[in-house]
Design an enzyme around this catalytic site. Structure first.
Site, mmCIF file in Angstrom:
data_model
loop_
_atom_site.group_PDB
_atom_site.id
_atom_site.type_symbol
_atom_site.label_atom_id
_atom_site.label_comp_id
_atom_site.label_asym_id
_atom_site.label_seq_id
_atom_site.Cartn_x
_atom_site.Cartn_y
_atom_site.Cartn_z
ATOM 1 N N LYS A 161 20.338 42.194 -29.987
ATOM 2 C CA LYS A 161 21.747 42.255 -29.551
ATOM 3 C C LYS A 161 22.360 40.840 -29.591
ATOM 4 O O LYS A 161 22.024 40.065 -30.480
ATOM 5 C CB LYS A 161 21.849 42.911 -28.175
ATOM 6 C CG LYS A 161 21.157 44.294 -28.158
ATOM 7 C CD LYS A 161 21.433 45.089 -26.931
ATOM 8 C CE LYS A 161 20.689 46.429 -27.011
ATOM 9 N NZ LYS A 161 20.946 47.288 -25.863
ATOM 10 N N GLY B 243 19.283 49.749 -21.237
ATOM 11 C CA GLY B 243 19.414 48.585 -20.353
ATOM 12 C C GLY B 243 19.475 48.926 -18.875
ATOM 13 O O GLY B 243 19.808 48.075 -18.055
ATOM 14 N N GLU C 64 26.835 50.699 -28.016
ATOM 15 C CA GLU C 64 27.623 49.519 -27.650
ATOM 16 C C GLU C 64 28.729 49.258 -28.675
ATOM 17 O O GLU C 64 29.778 48.714 -28.346
ATOM 18 C CB GLU C 64 26.687 48.297 -27.512
ATOM 19 C CG GLU C 64 25.868 48.400 -26.233
ATOM 20 C CD GLU C 64 24.508 47.732 -26.277
ATOM 21 O OE1 GLU C 64 24.253 46.929 -27.187
ATOM 22 O OE2 GLU C 64 23.689 48.038 -25.387
HETATM 23 P P1 13P Z 1 16.981 48.428 -23.896
HETATM 24 O O1 13P Z 1 15.581 48.508 -24.472
HETATM 25 O O2 13P Z 1 17.312 47.062 -23.364
HETATM 26 O O3 13P Z 1 17.226 49.529 -22.922
HETATM 27 O O4 13P Z 1 17.995 48.640 -25.103
HETATM 28 C C1 13P Z 1 17.821 49.719 -25.941
HETATM 29 C C2 13P Z 1 18.731 49.571 -27.088
HETATM 30 O O5 13P Z 1 19.930 49.673 -26.937
HETATM 31 C C3 13P Z 1 18.151 49.251 -28.388
HETATM 32 O O6 13P Z 1 19.080 49.374 -29.391
#
Ligand code: 13P
Length: 254
Positions: A11, A176, A100
Site C-alpha cells: 500500500k 486492516g 481502498e
Molecule cells: P491487511 O492484511 O492489512 O488486512 O490488508 C489486506 C489487504 O487489503 C491486502 O490487499
C-alpha cells in the site's frame, strides 16, 4: 497440487531505508521457498527501479507487482501509469479493484473491468479484488456482491476472461481491522467464486487462483490455507514486517 501464491501489498508504505532493511534478508529467505510458493511484492510503484537496483547483483526470488493501473495505454492522463509501462518495468502482477481504490478513488465495476481487460491484453496477471462491506455481510449479500463484481468482467472480456488470473476475496470489514473472516466462511465464499467462474467459463478454466485477504497473520494463516479453495493470500500489514511475513510463508510451505 497447485503452487500457493502470496502477494505482499505494501500500500502507501515504505521508504528507501525500509526497503534496504527488508529486501536483502527477504530475498535470502526466499531462496528456500520460491520453488514451492509464488511470492509477489507490490511496493509503491515509484520504488520499482530502486528495488531492482538493490537486487541487481542477486537473483530475485520473487516477482514484482503493482497496486494500480490506468484505463489508458498512453496520452494526456496526468499522474497515471499505463499497462504498457508496467510491462516495460517487468511487473508481472497488478492489483485492481482494491476496496481502498473503489472507495477513495470512486472506481466502479466498469472501470475495474476495463483495467482487467487492458492488463490481459498486455499479458500481465490481474489480481482482481472483490468482497463485501460490513453492512452487506450483515445482510448476507456476500455472494450477490461477488457475483456482480465478477459478471462485469465476463461481460467485457468474454468466457475466457479468468484464464491466467487471480481473484482475491477481501471482505472489506476484515481489511486492516485485525478481524479476519473465519476460515469456514472464506472457504464457502471461495468455493462459490470458483464454481461460479468455472460455470461461466464453460468449465474450461486454466491457471486460475483464489486468494484471501483481510488481516492475515502468522496466527490465522495455517487454518486459512488448509481450506480447499484458498490458493494463497493477499497480505497488507503483515507483509511490512519481515518476521511476520516470513513466518506466514513458512506456514504455507508446510
Ligand atoms: P491487511 O492484511 O492489512 O488486512 O490488508 C489486506 C489487504 O487489503 C491486502 O490487499
Amino acid at each position: 497440487m497447485i503452487k500457493p501464491i502470496i502477494i505482499g501489498n505494501w500500500k502507501l508504505n515504505g521508504s528507501k531505508k525500509f526497503i534496504k532493511n527488508i529486501l536483502k534478508p527477504l530475498n535470502q529467505f526466499l531462496i528456500k521457498y520460491y520453488k514451492v510458493c509464488t511470492i509477489v511484492i507490490a511496493p509503491p510503484i515509484l520504488y520499482t527501479n530502486f528495488i531492482q537496483n538493490i537486487l541487481s547483483s542477486d537473483q530475485a526470488n520473487f516477482f514484482l507487482g503493482a497496486q494500480n493501473v490506468d484505463t489508458h495505454f498512453s496520452g494526456p492522463f496526468t499522474g497515471e501509469i499505463s499497462p504498457i509501462m508496467l510491462k516495460d518495468l517487468e511487473i508481472h502482477y497488478v492489483i485492481i479493484g482494491h476496496s481502498e481504490r473503489r472507495v477513495n478513488h470512486y472506481e466502479d465495476n466498469h472501470i475495474i473491468a476495463k483495467k482487467f481487460h487492458m492488463l490481459k491484453q498486455e499479458k500481465i496477471i490481474p489480481v482482481l479484488c472483490i468482497g463485501e462491506t460490513s453492512q452487506e455481510h450483515k445482510e448476507k449479500k456476500t455472494k450477490e456482491v461477488c457475483k456482480k463484481q465478477i459478471d462485469v468482467i465476463f461481460d467485457l472480456c468474454g468466457e475466457n476472461a479468468f484464464n491466467n488470473t487471480i481473484v482475491a476475496y477481501e471482505p472489506i470489514w476484515a481489511i486492516g481491522s485485525g478481524q479476519s473472516a473465519s476460515p469456514k466462511e472464506v472457504q464457502i465464499i471461495s468455493h462459490f467464486i470458483r464454481n461460479y467462474i468455472k460455470s461461466k467459463s464453460n468449465n474450461q478454466i486454466k491457471n486460475f487462483f483464489i486468494q484471501y485477504g483481510g488481516s492475515v497473520t502468522k496466527n490465522n494463516a495455517q487454518e486459512l490455507i488448509c481450506q480447499n479453495d484458498i490458493d494463497g493470500f493477499l497480505i497488507g500489514g503483515a507483509s511490512l514486517c519481515l518476521e511476520e511475513f516470513t513466518k506466514i510463508i513458512k506456514i504455507i510451505n508446510k
